[in-house]
Scaffold this motif. Sequence first.
Motif, mmCIF file in Angstrom:
data_model
loop_
_atom_site.group_PDB
_atom_site.id
_atom_site.type_symbol
_atom_site.label_atom_id
_atom_site.label_comp_id
_atom_site.label_asym_id
_atom_site.label_seq_id
_atom_site.Cartn_x
_atom_site.Cartn_y
_atom_site.Cartn_z
ATOM 1 N N PRO A 96 -2.180 4.480 -5.156
ATOM 2 C CA PRO A 96 -3.153 3.884 -4.236
ATOM 3 C C PRO A 96 -4.010 2.801 -4.888
ATOM 4 N N ASP A 139 -3.086 -0.758 -4.055
ATOM 5 C CA ASP A 139 -3.190 -1.285 -2.695
ATOM 6 C C ASP A 139 -3.823 -2.684 -2.713
ATOM 7 N N ASP A 197 0.839 -1.193 0.000
ATOM 8 C CA ASP A 197 0.000 0.000 0.000
ATOM 9 C C ASP A 197 0.874 1.243 0.000
ATOM 10 N N THR A 198 0.326 2.316 -0.510
ATOM 11 C CA THR A 198 1.085 3.568 -0.601
ATOM 12 C C THR A 198 1.376 4.138 0.777
ATOM 13 N N ALA A 202 -1.949 8.758 1.236
ATOM 14 C CA ALA A 202 -0.771 8.678 0.367
ATOM 15 C C ALA A 202 -0.328 10.069 -0.071
ATOM 16 N N ALA A 261 -7.392 6.206 1.419
ATOM 17 C CA ALA A 261 -6.201 5.575 0.851
ATOM 18 C C ALA A 261 -5.449 6.569 -0.026
ATOM 19 N N ALA A 262 -6.200 7.306 -0.844
ATOM 20 C CA ALA A 262 -5.563 8.311 -1.694
ATOM 21 C C ALA A 262 -5.117 9.517 -0.877
ATOM 22 N N PHE A 276 -7.914 -2.161 -3.633
ATOM 23 C CA PHE A 276 -8.481 -0.818 -3.587
ATOM 24 C C PHE A 276 -9.927 -0.806 -4.049
#
Length: 470
Positions: A336, A339, A327-328, A372, A368-369, A357
């Motif tokens: 992302p 992931d 994952d980022t 990151a 998640a984005a 993702f």
Amino acid sequence: MTTVSDLHPVQATGKDLSRRFYITAWRWHFYAGLYVAPFMIMLAVTGLMMLWTATLFGRDGEKTYVVEPQATVAAVSLQSEAAVKEIPGQIVQYIAPRTPEQASLFRVNQGEASYMVAVDPYRAEALGHWERQAGLYDLASDIHGTLLIGTLGDRLIEIAAGFGIILAITGLYLWWPRDGQGFGSVLLPRLSAKGRQLWKSLHLTIGFYASLFLVVFLISGLTWAGIWGEKMTQAWSTFPAEKWDNVPLSDKTHASMNHGGVKEVPWTLEQTPMPASGSEAVVTGTAQGQPVTLDAIVTLARTLGFDQRFQLAFPGDETAVWTISRDTMSNDSANPLDDRTVHVDQYTGRILADVGFSDYGAAGKAMAAGIAFHEGDMGLWNLVLVNLFCLSIIFLSVSGFVMWWKRRPKGAARLVAPTVGEHGPLWKTGALVMLGTALLFPLSGAVLLAVLLLDLLVLRHITPLKKVLS
């Protein structure tokens, strides 16, 4: 907009109600900045420390050693043996190298202590080791998240983040051009100005551009906060373990894979229960009929598409699983969308869960984005942008103090806060807007209500104290 603004009410000429509303926003900006500015400086400085430590040395120290690429790579099991020779103990994690020039990393636990061992992946020779969670990155991360005082620090930072939203809103309102001036007057600083006016112009312009990202950074940072993140948004945005058909669940959650204040598990998975080995799930993993070994799991990871850097967590007990992840947020990749977390039964080698993702909910994808982006993990452009943002936050915090100091009368024994005067309906509207914004963040809202009650019941009735705070 992160600090005390010095926008003078002369800019808000016009109707009296509009002027009162302007000064009310300025007053909110002023008092919020008094609390938030020190935290913003701390977050920016420690953020830069983490950013450059990860860039130069790697988040896990993977860039500390450089190896010479060879024609063949040694089996990971041989590399793990070299790691145990270097630091006798129990291997709990393997981190595959990102590039051919980087070393493999193994996390080895030795009682209560934990070490990282770098191994040449070609010669299967240990290159060195260091105590885990004792580097500059970890220190900066702990300060960034808890001020080194645990839960209390987390709560104080969460309060500051909530008030940071108020700073952004009031700052944008104060920034808006008035008195017939166009946007050009605020989109670019007036470098010809002198003294306090130059500071004000720079604060206006830099604050506008920084505010475009400030809310994103605050919201993504708040995802790890104890109340707003873990108790509110994360609680209803957790990936449902029910999607794993016929898979027994462990008493542990994915959060057990984190170490200290450093998060290693995607936000949306952190509260989801871990699967347990011993399932009859029929999803093929490692080769059937063959022992489920370290090399077999690494081969499976490559087959599933885990190229370059990925992390492999070893089973910790008789019901635990092998966990392959990328994952980022953990600096494994720059995208992302890549992931992915895969859990494998330690006895059968079958895949118990495979989460990517696309399986996240809307909030999980956003975080998640966002995380990151927050950490500068999405490429060179992201790294440059985060650097500029952090430097802007430091400047805004310092310039806010400078403008306040230049504006206050010499020798004044009070804060010299903006004075609203007679309260009108627009003052009430402004108060309701700010109160509603703060209540979106429980801790900030609670503090705001407490301050309002303190002012109503105590401060305004004690003349000396009221004068100092005015």
